[in-house]
Design a protein around this motif. Structure first.
Motif, mmCIF file in Angstrom:
data_model
loop_
_atom_site.group_PDB
_atom_site.id
_atom_site.type_symbol
_atom_site.label_atom_id
_atom_site.label_comp_id
_atom_site.label_asym_id
_atom_site.label_seq_id
_atom_site.Cartn_x
_atom_site.Cartn_y
_atom_site.Cartn_z
ATOM 1 N N GLY A 82 -18.626 1.733 2.151
ATOM 2 C CA GLY A 82 -17.807 1.375 0.989
ATOM 3 C C GLY A 82 -16.334 1.664 1.208
ATOM 4 O O GLY A 82 -15.472 0.996 0.637
ATOM 5 N N THR A 83 -16.031 2.680 2.016
ATOM 6 C CA THR A 83 -14.630 2.964 2.360
ATOM 7 C C THR A 83 -14.561 3.236 3.862
ATOM 8 O O THR A 83 -15.564 3.565 4.491
ATOM 9 C CB THR A 83 -14.087 4.211 1.627
ATOM 10 O OG1 THR A 83 -14.780 5.373 2.124
ATOM 11 C CG2 THR A 83 -14.273 4.114 0.121
ATOM 12 N N MET A 84 -13.360 3.111 4.414
ATOM 13 C CA MET A 84 -13.195 3.373 5.853
ATOM 14 C C MET A 84 -13.548 4.828 6.184
ATOM 15 O O MET A 84 -14.105 5.114 7.240
ATOM 16 C CB MET A 84 -11.762 3.057 6.294
ATOM 17 C CG MET A 84 -11.446 1.573 6.310
ATOM 18 S SD MET A 84 -12.524 0.606 7.410
ATOM 19 C CE MET A 84 -11.529 0.534 8.889
ATOM 20 N N GLU A 85 -13.229 5.729 5.262
ATOM 21 C CA GLU A 85 -13.543 7.143 5.527
ATOM 22 C C GLU A 85 -15.055 7.375 5.599
ATOM 23 O O GLU A 85 -15.527 8.161 6.419
ATOM 24 C CB GLU A 85 -12.928 8.045 4.449
ATOM 25 C CG GLU A 85 -11.513 8.463 4.776
ATOM 26 C CD GLU A 85 -11.157 9.785 4.110
ATOM 27 O OE1 GLU A 85 -11.351 10.836 4.733
ATOM 28 O OE2 GLU A 85 -10.694 9.747 2.963
ATOM 29 N N ASP A 87 0.852 -1.189 0.000
ATOM 30 C CA ASP A 87 0.000 0.000 0.000
ATOM 31 C C ASP A 87 0.890 1.242 0.000
ATOM 32 O O ASP A 87 1.371 1.680 1.036
ATOM 33 C CB ASP A 87 -0.908 -0.022 1.239
ATOM 34 C CG ASP A 87 -1.880 1.153 1.256
ATOM 35 O OD1 ASP A 87 -1.780 2.020 0.363
ATOM 36 O OD2 ASP A 87 -2.735 1.209 2.154
ATOM 37 N N HIS A 133 -17.312 5.131 6.506
ATOM 38 C CA HIS A 133 -17.765 4.564 7.790
ATOM 39 C C HIS A 133 -17.445 5.526 8.937
ATOM 40 O O HIS A 133 -18.277 5.750 9.819
ATOM 41 C CB HIS A 133 -17.100 3.210 8.047
ATOM 42 C CG HIS A 133 -17.577 2.115 7.148
ATOM 43 N ND1 HIS A 133 -18.910 1.778 7.015
ATOM 44 C CD2 HIS A 133 -16.909 1.265 6.321
ATOM 45 C CE1 HIS A 133 -19.033 0.779 6.149
ATOM 46 N NE2 HIS A 133 -17.833 0.452 5.708
ATOM 47 N N GLU A 169 -6.052 9.214 -5.999
ATOM 48 C CA GLU A 169 -6.286 9.213 -4.547
ATOM 49 C C GLU A 169 -5.217 10.059 -3.842
ATOM 50 O O GLU A 169 -5.524 10.822 -2.921
ATOM 51 C CB GLU A 169 -6.268 7.779 -3.991
ATOM 52 C CG GLU A 169 -6.716 7.761 -2.530
ATOM 53 C CD GLU A 169 -6.624 6.396 -1.858
ATOM 54 O OE1 GLU A 169 -6.649 6.371 -0.621
ATOM 55 O OE2 GLU A 169 -6.524 5.368 -2.569
ATOM 56 N N THR A 212 -23.791 8.827 2.552
ATOM 57 C CA THR A 212 -22.678 8.143 3.238
ATOM 58 C C THR A 212 -23.072 6.779 3.802
ATOM 59 O O THR A 212 -22.218 5.934 4.012
ATOM 60 C CB THR A 212 -22.164 8.997 4.415
ATOM 61 O OG1 THR A 212 -23.239 9.180 5.350
ATOM 62 C CG2 THR A 212 -21.675 10.347 3.935
ATOM 63 N N HIS A 226 -6.892 -0.129 12.188
ATOM 64 C CA HIS A 226 -6.864 1.015 11.257
ATOM 65 C C HIS A 226 -6.937 2.321 12.052
ATOM 66 O O HIS A 226 -7.671 2.416 13.040
ATOM 67 C CB HIS A 226 -8.067 0.908 10.310
ATOM 68 C CG HIS A 226 -7.969 1.770 9.090
ATOM 69 N ND1 HIS A 226 -8.084 3.140 9.141
ATOM 70 C CD2 HIS A 226 -7.770 1.454 7.779
ATOM 71 C CE1 HIS A 226 -7.965 3.632 7.908
ATOM 72 N NE2 HIS A 226 -7.783 2.631 7.070
ATOM 73 N N ARG A 230 -1.981 8.583 3.771
ATOM 74 C CA ARG A 230 -3.325 8.539 4.376
ATOM 75 C C ARG A 230 -3.240 8.781 5.882
ATOM 76 O O ARG A 230 -4.009 9.543 6.444
ATOM 77 C CB ARG A 230 -3.979 7.170 4.141
ATOM 78 C CG ARG A 230 -4.714 7.069 2.843
ATOM 79 C CD ARG A 230 -5.611 5.827 2.825
ATOM 80 N NE ARG A 230 -5.562 5.245 1.500
ATOM 81 C CZ ARG A 230 -4.850 4.189 1.169
ATOM 82 N NH1 ARG A 230 -4.152 3.542 2.069
ATOM 83 N NH2 ARG A 230 -4.852 3.752 -0.072
ATOM 84 N N ALA A 283 -17.132 7.175 -4.522
ATOM 85 C CA ALA A 283 -16.953 7.190 -3.057
ATOM 86 C C ALA A 283 -16.493 8.556 -2.538
ATOM 87 O O ALA A 283 -16.962 9.020 -1.493
ATOM 88 C CB ALA A 283 -15.959 6.108 -2.643
#
Length: 290
Positions: free
Chosen positions: A132-135, A6, A137, A39, A128, A167, A12, A105
């Protein structure tokens, strides 16, 4: 088969923890795929937005840029002109209604952030809630906390813990929820921020997190020390100034300078609005007995 490395992990993480300048400075990453490059650019431009450099973002992202970048530009436009939010919001709604890009997203994330600013939480969740993404959530957790629905926030947190318990955003969301629930959970929130401060460079976000925990636990002297350190890092940060106002009042010190700075730099901040409304009520009360 081993997972691909990653390349954006550190970038990030810097962004999530509020190390915005570090995110910008260390963003020159080689051999990124086209998706990763988009990204990366989104994170860099969102870091500039977090630092208040709205115009730079507006100038640099042109109409040919990818949808996620266009969405980030909309956020910069929304924040740069508090008196003309309507046109930005109507553009945002148009894009969300477009079947080709409406489910992107980052676009949904920006929509959530904008409608959360507007305090239109139901509209924010429309975009939201599917996650779909951690952000996404993590943003859901924030929205549910704002709605005083810690039960829903906890459900979202459990989803995040199932995806990746370690995370950074899962840990942050856990700390936010602990602060919202209060009581014995405050100590757990403090330990999360303490853990961050041992692992990563100190940021305003980590310092404010620890300071708010200290205030909840009645340790206002320690909170003040942490907040003054945060103020040294960014003298205009609205959360630091707002927390210093509250902390100073509890310590019996004058908070007027911090409140004046907050009024100058962030006239829309909720603490400024509340203070103005209290002043107006006081003035009316004085008038009525004069």
């Amino acid at each position: 088969m081993a997972a691909a490395p990653d390349h954006l992990f550190n970038l990030r993480n810097n962004f999530y923890l509020g190390s915005y300048q570090a995110a910008i400075n260390n963003s020159d990453l080689p051999n990124l795929s086209p998706d990763d490059a988009v990204e990366r650019d989104c994170l860099v431009y969102r870091s500039y937005i977090a630092l208040g450099s709205y115009q730079l973002v507006i100038n640099e992202i042109d109409s040919a840029a990818a949808t996620p970048l266009q969405a980030v530009k909309l956020l910069a436009l929304y924040l740069s002109n508090p008196h003309d939010k309507e046109s930005t919001i109507s553009s945002l709604k148009e894009w969300l209604a477009d079947p080709a890009i409406g489910n992107n997203a980052i676009l949904r994330l920006i929509a959530g952030i904008v409608f959360m600013h507007e305090e239109d939480y139901n509209e924010a969740l429309k975009h939201t809630n599917a996650g779909g993404t951690m952000e996404l959530h993590a943003l859901n957790v924030q929205i549910f906390i704002k709605m005083h629905r810690s039960d829903y926030a906890e459900r979202q947190l459990r989803v995040m813990q199932q995806i990746d318990e370690d995370h950074t955003l899962t840990q942050l969301a856990n700390a936010w929820l602990n602060l919202a629930v209060g009581g014995s959970k405050i100590q757990e929130a403090y330990l999360i921020f303490q853990d961050f401060s041992e692992k990563y460079p100190m940021t305003g976000l980590i310092l404010n997190g620890k300071a708010v925990c200290c205030m909840h636990m009645g340790n206002f002297d320690e909170a003040e020390t942490l907040l003054l350190e945060a103020l040294n890092k960014d003298a205009k940060d609205p959360e630091t100034l707002a927390n210093l106002v509250v902390c100073s009042l509890h310590l019996g010190k004058s908070s007027s300078r911090y409140l004046s700075q907050l009024k100058l730099t962030h006239p829309e901040h909720i603490l400024v609005k509340r203070a103005s409304s209290a002043e107006d009520s006081f003035e009316r009360a004085v008038q009525s007995v004069a």
